[in-house]
Design a protein around this motif. Structure first.
Motif, PDB file in Angstrom:
ATOM      1  N   ILE A   4     -21.319  35.393 -52.240  1.00  0.00           N
ATOM      2  CA  ILE A   4     -20.950  34.646 -50.741  1.00  0.00           C
ATOM      3  C   ILE A   4     -22.317  33.797 -50.349  1.00  0.00           C
ATOM      4  O   ILE A   4     -21.993  32.760 -50.304  1.00  0.00           O
ATOM      5  N   MET A   5     -23.513  34.243 -50.763  1.00  0.00           N
ATOM      6  CA  MET A   5     -24.552  33.319 -50.435  1.00  0.00           C
ATOM      7  C   MET A   5     -24.428  32.149 -51.286  1.00  0.00           C
ATOM      8  O   MET A   5     -24.904  31.019 -51.112  1.00  0.00           O
ATOM      9  N   GLN A   6     -24.094  32.303 -52.857  1.00  0.00           N
ATOM     10  CA  GLN A   6     -23.973  31.356 -53.644  1.00  0.00           C
ATOM     11  C   GLN A   6     -22.947  30.326 -53.346  1.00  0.00           C
ATOM     12  O   GLN A   6     -23.142  29.145 -53.293  1.00  0.00           O
ATOM     13  N   LEU A   7     -21.748  31.192 -52.618  1.00  0.00           N
ATOM     14  CA  LEU A   7     -20.756  29.799 -52.351  1.00  0.00           C
ATOM     15  C   LEU A   7     -21.188  29.271 -50.911  1.00  0.00           C
ATOM     16  O   LEU A   7     -21.286  27.961 -50.977  1.00  0.00           O
ATOM     17  N   GLN A   8     -22.023  29.735 -50.365  1.00  0.00           N
ATOM     18  CA  GLN A   8     -22.415  29.094 -48.962  1.00  0.00           C
ATOM     19  C   GLN A   8     -23.509  28.030 -49.465  1.00  0.00           C
ATOM     20  O   GLN A   8     -23.544  26.623 -48.945  1.00  0.00           O
ATOM     21  N   LYS A   9     -24.316  28.101 -50.512  1.00  0.00           N
ATOM     22  CA  LYS A   9     -25.175  27.199 -50.942  1.00  0.00           C
ATOM     23  C   LYS A   9     -24.712  26.011 -51.787  1.00  0.00           C
ATOM     24  O   LYS A   9     -24.994  24.843 -51.537  1.00  0.00           O
ATOM     25  N   LEU A  10     -23.415  26.213 -52.454  1.00  0.00           N
ATOM     26  CA  LEU A  10     -22.647  25.370 -53.082  1.00  0.00           C
ATOM     27  C   LEU A  10     -21.835  24.501 -51.859  1.00  0.00           C
ATOM     28  O   LEU A  10     -22.072  22.969 -52.252  1.00  0.00           O
ATOM     29  N   GLU A  11     -21.690  24.986 -51.060  1.00  0.00           N
ATOM     30  CA  GLU A  11     -20.956  24.220 -49.892  1.00  0.00           C
ATOM     31  C   GLU A  11     -21.890  23.228 -49.210  1.00  0.00           C
ATOM     32  O   GLU A  11     -21.818  22.044 -48.938  1.00  0.00           O
ATOM     33  N   ARG A  12     -23.102  23.707 -48.957  1.00  0.00           N
ATOM     34  CA  ARG A  12     -24.241  23.089 -48.269  1.00  0.00           C
ATOM     35  C   ARG A  12     -24.609  21.802 -49.084  1.00  0.00           C
ATOM     36  O   ARG A  12     -24.847  20.727 -48.858  1.00  0.00           O
ATOM     37  N   ALA A  13     -24.824  22.165 -50.391  1.00  0.00           N
ATOM     38  CA  ALA A  13     -25.184  21.364 -51.608  1.00  0.00           C
ATOM     39  C   ALA A  13     -24.269  20.076 -51.690  1.00  0.00           C
ATOM     40  O   ALA A  13     -24.376  18.810 -51.642  1.00  0.00           O
ATOM     41  N   LEU A  14     -22.863  20.507 -51.746  1.00  0.00           N
ATOM     42  CA  LEU A  14     -21.701  19.351 -51.743  1.00  0.00           C
ATOM     43  C   LEU A  14     -21.788  18.377 -50.513  1.00  0.00           C
ATOM     44  O   LEU A  14     -21.587  17.352 -50.411  1.00  0.00           O
ATOM     45  N   ARG A  15     -22.031  19.077 -49.311  1.00  0.00           N
ATOM     46  CA  ARG A  15     -21.878  18.246 -48.295  1.00  0.00           C
ATOM     47  C   ARG A  15     -23.204  17.493 -48.007  1.00  0.00           C
ATOM     48  O   ARG A  15     -22.928  16.144 -47.629  1.00  0.00           O
ATOM     49  N   ASP A  16     -24.426  17.883 -48.652  1.00  0.00           N
ATOM     50  CA  ASP A  16     -25.622  17.034 -48.572  1.00  0.00           C
ATOM     51  C   ASP A  16     -25.039  15.877 -49.419  1.00  0.00           C
ATOM     52  O   ASP A  16     -25.839  14.664 -49.399  1.00  0.00           O
ATOM     53  N   ALA A  17     -24.575  16.137 -50.776  1.00  0.00           N
ATOM     54  CA  ALA A  17     -24.597  15.158 -51.791  1.00  0.00           C
ATOM     55  C   ALA A  17     -23.324  14.244 -51.224  1.00  0.00           C
ATOM     56  O   ALA A  17     -23.391  12.962 -51.630  1.00  0.00           O
ATOM     57  N   GLU A  18     -22.280  14.637 -50.513  1.00  0.00           N
ATOM     58  CA  GLU A  18     -21.280  13.601 -50.006  1.00  0.00           C
ATOM     59  C   GLU A  18     -22.059  12.613 -48.869  1.00  0.00           C
ATOM     60  O   GLU A  18     -21.813  11.729 -49.001  1.00  0.00           O
ATOM     61  N   GLU A  19     -23.116  13.071 -48.162  1.00  0.00           N
ATOM     62  CA  GLU A  19     -23.917  12.361 -47.293  1.00  0.00           C
ATOM     63  C   GLU A  19     -24.681  11.257 -48.039  1.00  0.00           C
ATOM     64  O   GLU A  19     -24.746   9.979 -47.795  1.00  0.00           O
ATOM     65  N   ARG A  20     -25.415  11.784 -48.908  1.00  0.00           N
ATOM     66  CA  ARG A  20     -26.540  11.232 -49.460  1.00  0.00           C
ATOM     67  C   ARG A  20     -25.752  10.122 -50.621  1.00  0.00           C
ATOM     68  O   ARG A  20     -26.448   9.025 -50.934  1.00  0.00           O
ATOM     69  N   PHE A  21     -24.849  10.284 -51.383  1.00  0.00           N
ATOM     70  CA  PHE A  21     -24.053   9.649 -52.236  1.00  0.00           C
ATOM     71  C   PHE A  21     -22.868   8.788 -51.636  1.00  0.00           C
ATOM     72  O   PHE A  21     -22.068   8.438 -52.613  1.00  0.00           O
ATOM     73  N   ALA A  22     -22.405   8.818 -50.530  1.00  0.00           N
ATOM     74  CA  ALA A  22     -21.496   8.207 -50.063  1.00  0.00           C
ATOM     75  C   ALA A  22     -21.309   6.860 -50.588  1.00  0.00           C
ATOM     76  O   ALA A  22     -20.134   6.263 -50.902  1.00  0.00           O
ATOM     77  N   HIS A  23     -22.223   5.779 -50.718  1.00  0.00           N
ATOM     78  CA  HIS A  23     -22.041   4.600 -51.565  1.00  0.00           C
ATOM     79  C   HIS A  23     -22.488   4.671 -52.934  1.00  0.00           C
ATOM     80  O   HIS A  23     -22.605   3.473 -53.573  1.00  0.00           O
ATOM     81  N   THR A  24     -22.557   5.444 -53.675  1.00  0.00           N
ATOM     82  CA  THR A  24     -22.813   5.757 -55.032  1.00  0.00           C
ATOM     83  C   THR A  24     -21.806   6.697 -55.795  1.00  0.00           C
ATOM     84  O   THR A  24     -22.233   7.911 -55.832  1.00  0.00           O
TER      85      THR A  24
END
Length: 64
Positions: A4-24
């Protein structure tokens, strides 16, 4: 770390990447691909299946 913690970490990481790499697109593709690979390594737990499927679908859309 629990699945569960691993899944939550993956969800946060993907959200962060989506914001960070929106134009990349290359960075977003890489982050989405890494998320999908990490999801394959999570132990299969029935109660997490809907969350895993939702995250996988989101990652596939971002990768596309």
């Amino acid at each position: 770390m629990s699945p569960i913690m691993q899944l939550q970490k993956l969800e946060r990481a993907l959200r962060d990447a989506e914001e960070r790499f929106a134009h990349t697109p290359g960075g977003l593709w890489l982050a989405a691909s890494a998320t999908l690979e990490a999801l394959r390594r999570l132990p299969h737990l029935t109660e997490l299946h809907p969350q895993v499927e939702a995250l996988a679908a989101h990652a596939r859309r971002l990768r596309a």
